[in-house]
Design an enzyme around this catalytic site. Structure first.
Site, PDB file in Angstrom:
ATOM      1  NE  ARG A 176      -3.342   2.704   2.697  1.00 20.69           N
ATOM      2  CZ  ARG A 176      -3.219   3.626   3.658  1.00 20.69           C
ATOM      3  NH1 ARG A 176      -2.881   3.085   4.629  1.00 20.69           N
ATOM      4  NH2 ARG A 176      -3.679   4.468   3.480  1.00 20.69           N
ATOM      5  CG  HIS A 195      -0.951   8.985   3.299  1.00 21.53           C
ATOM      6  ND1 HIS A 195      -1.181   7.730   3.664  1.00 21.53           N
ATOM      7  CD2 HIS A 195      -0.503   9.496   4.614  1.00 21.53           C
ATOM      8  CE1 HIS A 195      -0.623   7.338   4.876  1.00 21.53           C
ATOM      9  NE2 HIS A 195      -0.302   8.772   5.365  1.00 21.53           N
ATOM     10  CD  GLU A 199      -4.607   7.627   9.505  1.00 23.68           C
ATOM     11  OE1 GLU A 199      -4.206   8.897  10.067  1.00 23.68           O
ATOM     12  OE2 GLU A 199      -4.250   6.494  10.134  1.00 23.68           O
ATOM     13  CG  ASN A 245      -5.270   3.633   8.655  1.00 19.67           C
ATOM     14  OD1 ASN A 245      -5.288   2.788   7.929  1.00 19.67           O
ATOM     15  ND2 ASN A 245      -4.815   4.608   8.156  1.00 19.67           N
ATOM     16  CE1 TYR A 279       0.119   2.911  13.302  1.00 16.60           C
ATOM     17  CE2 TYR A 279      -1.846   4.091  12.787  1.00 16.60           C
ATOM     18  CZ  TYR A 279      -0.667   3.469  12.411  1.00 16.60           C
ATOM     19  OH  TYR A 279      -0.176   3.401  11.334  1.00 16.60           O
ATOM     20  CD  GLU A 315      -1.730   4.143   8.114  1.00 17.78           C
ATOM     21  OE1 GLU A 315      -1.592   4.519   9.084  1.00 17.78           O
ATOM     22  OE2 GLU A 315      -1.949   4.774   7.107  1.00 17.78           O
TER      23      GLU A 315
HETATM   24  O1  IFM Z   1       2.655   7.816  10.108  1.00 18.62           O
HETATM   25  C1  IFM Z   1       1.168   7.895  10.201  1.00 18.62           C
HETATM   26  C2  IFM Z   1       0.668   7.580   8.973  1.00 18.62           C
HETATM   27  O2  IFM Z   1       1.063   8.619   8.022  1.00 18.62           O
HETATM   28  C3  IFM Z   1      -1.113   7.653   9.061  1.00 18.62           C
HETATM   29  N1  IFM Z   1      -1.239   6.878  10.149  1.00 18.62           N
HETATM   30  C4  IFM Z   1      -0.715   6.758  11.455  1.00 18.62           C
HETATM   31  C5  IFM Z   1       0.740   6.860  11.151  1.00 18.62           C
HETATM   32  C6  IFM Z   1       1.638   6.781  12.576  1.00 18.62           C
HETATM   33  O3  IFM Z   1       1.193   7.913  13.249  1.00 18.62           O
END
Ligand code: IFM
Length: 449
Positions: free
Chosen positions: A76, A120, A165, A297, A299, A355
């Site tokens: 990606r 992006h 995002e 995405n 985290y 992500e």
């Molecule tokens: O690096 C970023 C990415 O560009 C978008 N999503 C979160 C990642 C980590 O912060």
């Protein structure tokens, strides 16, 4: 015990143009808002920028070979709008198209499926001068740009992601002001959110009009699902309130999957003295067109506790593990999001994790060895969570680790390390970390190991 994934599950890694390419002045590339923002004193923690980054523009062959060696099945990447249209609209820069043709061809020659993200975050500066995401016309500008890319690459790229995002594009960039263009205006941010959604809808239409029926289009949304700080009734009640006001769902996945902005988004805007965007007839139908897939995405979760008045307040767990970004490691959050989206689309929209990953300080040993046990554990626990969600019926089709390699982490500069591959920025030497080797084993086994 091994947790197997179904045959055909796609394993990949993700990157983005401004974070890795460098070569910002080459082959006719126009300026982007990140070129401008990174020059603003104090905007980037270490005063750095993406001028060189990982020099991927010149080293993509080496990087694709690295991916092939790791056994990655999909890549990606994002296309830099200012490389294709230096002024954002108008004249097309053939040398920009040629670069991505080379990247795509290199992937295909190595058996790697390309997933192209159209935006992006590196908006052409020329479009910012015309109001950027605050200008409703951006939906049309984006659709035109999408059509150019789809016509140029659609014979080989079968998976497209419109925006990465949009919460960040709207709120992080226009209300919080931490990312380019660094504005702090709640009304502007909400207009930008609506315009992102319109651009997504218009972009999907443009791609579909220029490609064959085997093309799949979606969007990559970020989530920080609300979780109560403790099991107390008070914290749970506060978390339930915060959940209903969750902007990640309310501004993006809900309108995209269900066609409306929840009343809580209207209420929250009023509380911040921000106006809601003007919604014209037809907007919500454009926004809520069928997505072939939705990208997730993830985290970290958003921890919520009951404040003194019982209302939601931010919480921080004392005994949890945190990454270098100070993000709590909590795989259950990923499972929550997957279930939420599965339910919101009645199981009809396949999901990809577009992500997932973590920044930790690595142990660079030298001689081709980088130890990053914390990242290995992060991947293992989040893959196990993905596996559990699938066992419970979630239609998850693939997983993209963020990121292939260390890179320019936006306002945090080069002080964060998300890569499965270490980059020595002085020499541009790449070294596969232990987590990269682990990921290769996962791919080979098609299972969490
Ligand atoms: O690096 C970023 C990415 O560009 C978008 N999503 C979160 C990642 C980590 O912060």
């Amino acid at each position: 015990m091994e947790q197997p994934f179904p045959p055909g599950f796609l394993w990949g890694a993700a990157t983005s143009s401004y974070q890795i390419e460098g070569a910002v002045h080459e082959d006719g590339r126009g300026s982007s808002i990140w070129d401008d923002f990174s020059r603003r004193p104090g905007a980037i923690i270490d005063g750095s920028n993406g001028d060189v980054a990982c020099d991927h523009y010149h080293r993509f062959n080496e990087d694709v070979a690295l991916m092939a060696g790791m056994g990655l099945q999909a890549y990606r990447f994002s296309i830099a709008w200012p490389r294709i249209l230096p002024d954002g609209t108008g004249a097309v820069e053939q040398r920009g198209l040629d670069f991505y043709n080379r990247v795509i061809d290199a992937c295909l020659a190595n058996g790697i499926v390309p997933f192209a993200t159209l935006y992006h975050w590196d908006l052409p500066s020329a479009l910012q001068a015309r109001g950027g995401w605050g200008n409703r016309d951006i939906a049309g500008w984006f659709a035109d740009y999408s059509a150019i890319c789809a016509r140029a690459f659609g014979d080989r790229v079968k998976h497209w992601i419109t925006l990465n995002e949009p919460w960040c594009i709207a709120f992080l960039c226009h209300e919080i002001g931490a990312h380019a263009p660094g504005q702090k205006d709640g009304t502007l941010a909400r207009a930008a959110a609506h315009h992102c959604n319109l651009a997504h809808g218009a972009g999907m239409q443009a791609i579909r009009a220029c490609t064959t029926a085997d093309t799949q289009v979606g969007i990559a949304l970020n989530f920080g699902p609300v979780m109560p700080l403790t099991d107390s009734a008070e914290d749970k009640a506060a978390a339930a309130i915060a959940h209903s006001y969750d902007q990640f769902y309310g501004w993006f996945s809900t309108p995209i999957l269900k066609g409306f902005y929840p009343q809580e988004m209207v209420h929250a805007a009023a509380l911040r003295n921000a106006a809601m965007p003007a919604i014209r007839p037809g907007d919500m139908a454009l926004i809520s067109q069928r997505n072939d897939f939705m990208g997730v995405n993830y985290y970290t979760p958003t921890r919520i506790r009951a404040g003194a008045d019982g209302r939601p307040a931010p919480g921080h767990l004392q005994d949890a593990e945190y990454t270098l970004m100070d993000w709590e490691v909590e795989p259950k959050g990923l499972e929550l999001v997957l279930h939420e989206l599965h339910a919101a689309s009645n199981g009809k929209t396949p999901l990809y994790i577009t992500e997932n990953g973590a920044s930790f300080a690595d142990e660079v040993i030298g001689g081709g060895v980088v130890h990053d046990e914390a990242r290995v554990n992060y991947f293992r626990s989040h893959l196990a969570a993905s596996h559990d969600a699938m066992q419970a019926g979630v239609d998850l089709r693939g997983y993209f680790a963020w990121s292939l390699m260390d890179n320019f982490e936006w306002a945090k500069g080069y002080q964060q390390f998300f890569g499965m591959v270490h980059v020595d920025y002085a020499t541009q030497r790449r070294t596969i970390k232990d987590s990269g080797h682990y990921f290769s084993q996962v791919i080979r086994a098609n299972a969490v190991i």
